[in-house]
Design a protein around this motif. Structure first.
Motif, short mmCIF file in Angstrom:
data_model
loop_
_atom_site.label_atom_id
_atom_site.label_comp_id
_atom_site.label_asym_id
_atom_site.label_seq_id
_atom_site.Cartn_x
_atom_site.Cartn_y
_atom_site.Cartn_z
N LEU A 14 1.15 -1.08 0.02
CA LEU A 14 -0.10 -0.08 0.03
C LEU A 14 0.92 1.28 0.02
O LEU A 14 0.56 2.15 -0.75
N VAL A 15 2.17 1.21 0.75
CA VAL A 15 2.86 2.38 0.84
C VAL A 15 3.53 2.49 -0.56
O VAL A 15 3.66 3.67 -1.17
N ILE A 16 4.04 1.54 -1.18
CA ILE A 16 4.68 1.48 -2.56
C ILE A 16 3.60 2.02 -3.59
O ILE A 16 4.03 3.00 -4.37
N GLU A 17 2.24 1.56 -3.48
CA GLU A 17 1.13 2.18 -4.25
C GLU A 17 1.06 3.95 -4.14
O GLU A 17 1.04 4.58 -5.04
N ALA A 57 12.02 -1.08 -2.56
CA ALA A 57 11.24 -1.63 -3.69
C ALA A 57 11.25 -0.65 -5.00
O ALA A 57 11.63 -1.23 -5.93
N LEU A 58 10.99 0.49 -4.58
CA LEU A 58 11.19 1.52 -5.61
C LEU A 58 12.43 1.91 -5.98
O LEU A 58 12.66 2.43 -7.27
N VAL A 59 13.48 1.61 -5.22
CA VAL A 59 14.70 1.88 -5.81
C VAL A 59 15.09 0.71 -6.68
O VAL A 59 15.73 0.95 -7.79
N HIS A 60 14.61 -0.57 -6.44
CA HIS A 60 15.00 -1.55 -7.31
C HIS A 60 14.50 -1.50 -8.61
O HIS A 60 14.94 -1.73 -9.65
N THR A 61 13.19 -0.90 -8.63
CA THR A 61 12.75 -0.37 -9.94
C THR A 61 13.43 0.55 -10.79
O THR A 61 13.10 0.57 -12.00
N GLY A 62 14.03 1.40 -10.20
CA GLY A 62 14.59 2.20 -10.56
C GLY A 62 14.03 3.74 -10.54
O GLY A 62 14.24 4.62 -11.23
N MET A 63 12.74 3.73 -9.84
CA MET A 63 12.13 4.98 -9.93
C MET A 63 12.46 5.97 -8.62
O MET A 63 12.43 7.31 -8.93
N LEU A 64 13.28 5.12 -7.74
CA LEU A 64 14.09 6.34 -6.76
C LEU A 64 15.35 5.83 -6.81
O LEU A 64 15.91 4.77 -7.44
N GLU A 65 16.28 6.71 -6.27
CA GLU A 65 17.75 6.70 -6.42
C GLU A 65 18.21 7.30 -4.99
O GLU A 65 17.91 8.52 -4.67
N PRO A 66 19.01 6.26 -4.18
CA PRO A 66 19.44 6.88 -2.96
C PRO A 66 20.64 7.83 -3.30
O PRO A 66 21.50 7.14 -4.05
N SER A 78 7.96 6.53 -13.78
CA SER A 78 7.28 5.22 -13.85
C SER A 78 8.17 3.96 -13.80
O SER A 78 9.64 4.19 -14.33
N ASP A 79 7.77 2.78 -13.53
CA ASP A 79 8.92 1.92 -13.84
C ASP A 79 9.25 1.45 -15.29
O ASP A 79 10.23 1.06 -15.81
N GLY A 81 9.70 4.11 -17.37
CA GLY A 81 10.69 4.94 -17.72
C GLY A 81 11.85 4.67 -16.99
O GLY A 81 13.02 4.75 -17.70
N ALA A 82 12.04 3.91 -15.90
CA ALA A 82 13.34 3.26 -15.35
C ALA A 82 13.97 2.26 -16.14
O ALA A 82 15.10 2.18 -16.22
N ALA A 83 13.03 1.51 -16.82
CA ALA A 83 13.30 0.43 -17.63
C ALA A 83 14.15 1.03 -18.69
O ALA A 83 15.26 0.71 -19.18
N VAL A 84 13.58 2.01 -19.24
CA VAL A 84 14.11 2.77 -20.65
C VAL A 84 15.29 3.31 -20.18
O VAL A 84 16.64 3.14 -20.76
N GLN A 85 15.29 4.03 -19.08
CA GLN A 85 16.77 4.55 -18.45
C GLN A 85 17.76 3.58 -18.11
O GLN A 85 19.07 3.65 -18.71
N ARG A 86 17.64 2.31 -17.86
CA ARG A 86 18.53 1.09 -17.43
C ARG A 86 19.05 0.95 -18.95
O ARG A 86 20.25 0.34 -18.98
N ARG A 87 18.16 0.59 -19.88
CA ARG A 87 18.53 0.32 -21.15
C ARG A 87 19.42 1.25 -21.82
O ARG A 87 20.51 0.85 -22.56
N LEU A 88 19.30 2.45 -21.62
CA LEU A 88 20.06 3.64 -22.44
C LEU A 88 21.34 3.65 -21.85
O LEU A 88 22.45 4.04 -22.39
N ARG A 89 21.66 3.15 -20.52
CA ARG A 89 22.66 3.31 -19.87
C ARG A 89 23.62 2.39 -20.44
O ARG A 89 24.89 2.60 -20.37
N ARG A 90 23.31 1.42 -21.22
CA ARG A 90 24.04 0.37 -22.01
C ARG A 90 24.29 0.88 -23.33
O ARG A 90 24.96 0.06 -24.07
N ALA A 91 23.70 2.00 -23.67
CA ALA A 91 23.89 2.42 -25.10
C ALA A 91 24.74 3.44 -25.50
O ALA A 91 25.24 4.11 -24.72
#
Length: 248
Positions: A14-17, A57-66, A78-79, A81-91
């Motif tokens: 619920l907190v994640i949501e 959990a949100l850090v793991h998805t990439g939405m948050l960054e410590p 969004s998750d 967007g986080a997935a897109v950014q993870r892919r672009l870091r390898r591009a």
């Protein structure tokens, strides 16, 4: 959107949501720091461990960054967007920019076919803001205005998937723009004003072919700037995207 008291089972979910909603609705904007843990504990009326698990959990998805010694920041809206950014870091920069160019070209075409009067007004406003930012001489303000303009074109295409994907690509490439724009000033960027005006004029005239051509003209110049050595004779900027180190 205010945080609400959570008093049900599966508190972590619920907190994640709630946190995801705050991010996707723009209450917690990308690049901003979220409230400190004690504040979240008090507002949510849950334990520290629950807050920590949700943030983790949100850090793991990439939405948050410590950030060590600074706090936790919103990394993506969004998750997806986080997935897109993870892919672009390898591009490579140029690979990512070529994908962005494909989206911009099609966005301009669809915008010419689908734009509303409100879309056109937003485009004219964004174009004027871009000009004012240029006159100010502030590179950061200029990049902000330039990104707003191109997002307005994508929005005018009235394709939510295209607009979202384009936005995430632009966010991830912001660091590249910050590296390229100062080396282009003043001549190359000034020359692009005509191309940007041509995009809006074509969209206003509902001329899809002209809109696509104008977008392609601008994009070709931008990609050439990435491929060519800079004014100091350094190598082309075709390395990894700046998402690896950029916090924007």
């Amino acid at each position: 959107m205010p945080l609400r008291n959570t008093a049900r089972t599966s508190l972590v979910d619920l907190v994640i949501e709630q946190m995801e909603t705050l991010i996707t609705d723009g209450e917690w904007e990308v690049g901003t720091k979220i409230p400190a843990e004690p504040v979240l504990v008090e507002q949510l009326d849950v334990g520290r461990n629950t807050v920590r698990e949700a943030v983790r959990a949100l850090v793991h998805t990439g939405m948050l960054e410590p950030r060590q010694g600074d706090g936790t920041y919103v990394r993506a809206s969004s998750d997806f967007g986080a997935a897109v950014q993870r892919r672009l870091r390898r591009a490579e920069n140029i690979e990512a920019y070529e994908v962005r160019a494909c989206l911009e070209r099609d966005a301009a075409r669809y915008a010419a076919l689908r734009r509303t009067d409100a879309d056109l007004a937003a485009l004219r406003d964004a174009l004027a803001e871009r000009g004012r930012a240029w006159d100010s001489g502030e590179v950061t303000a200029f990049i902000d205005a330039d990104m707003r303009f191109h997002r307005a074109v994508a929005a005018a295409a009235h394709n939510s998937v295209l607009a979202e994907l384009y936005g995430h690509l632009s966010d991830a490439l912001r660091g590249t723009l910050e590296a390229v724009v100062p080396t282009q000033l003043p001549d190359a960027v000034r020359h692009q004003f005509d191309a940007h005006t041509a995009i809006v004029d074509a969209i206003e005239a509902r001329d899809a072919e002209a809109a696509e051509r104008a977008a392609l003209t601008h994009l070709t110049e931008a990609m050439n700037a990435l491929r060519e050595p800079d004014t100091e004779g350094n190598a082309p900027r075709t390395g990894r995207t700046s998402g690896e180190n950029d916090h924007a």
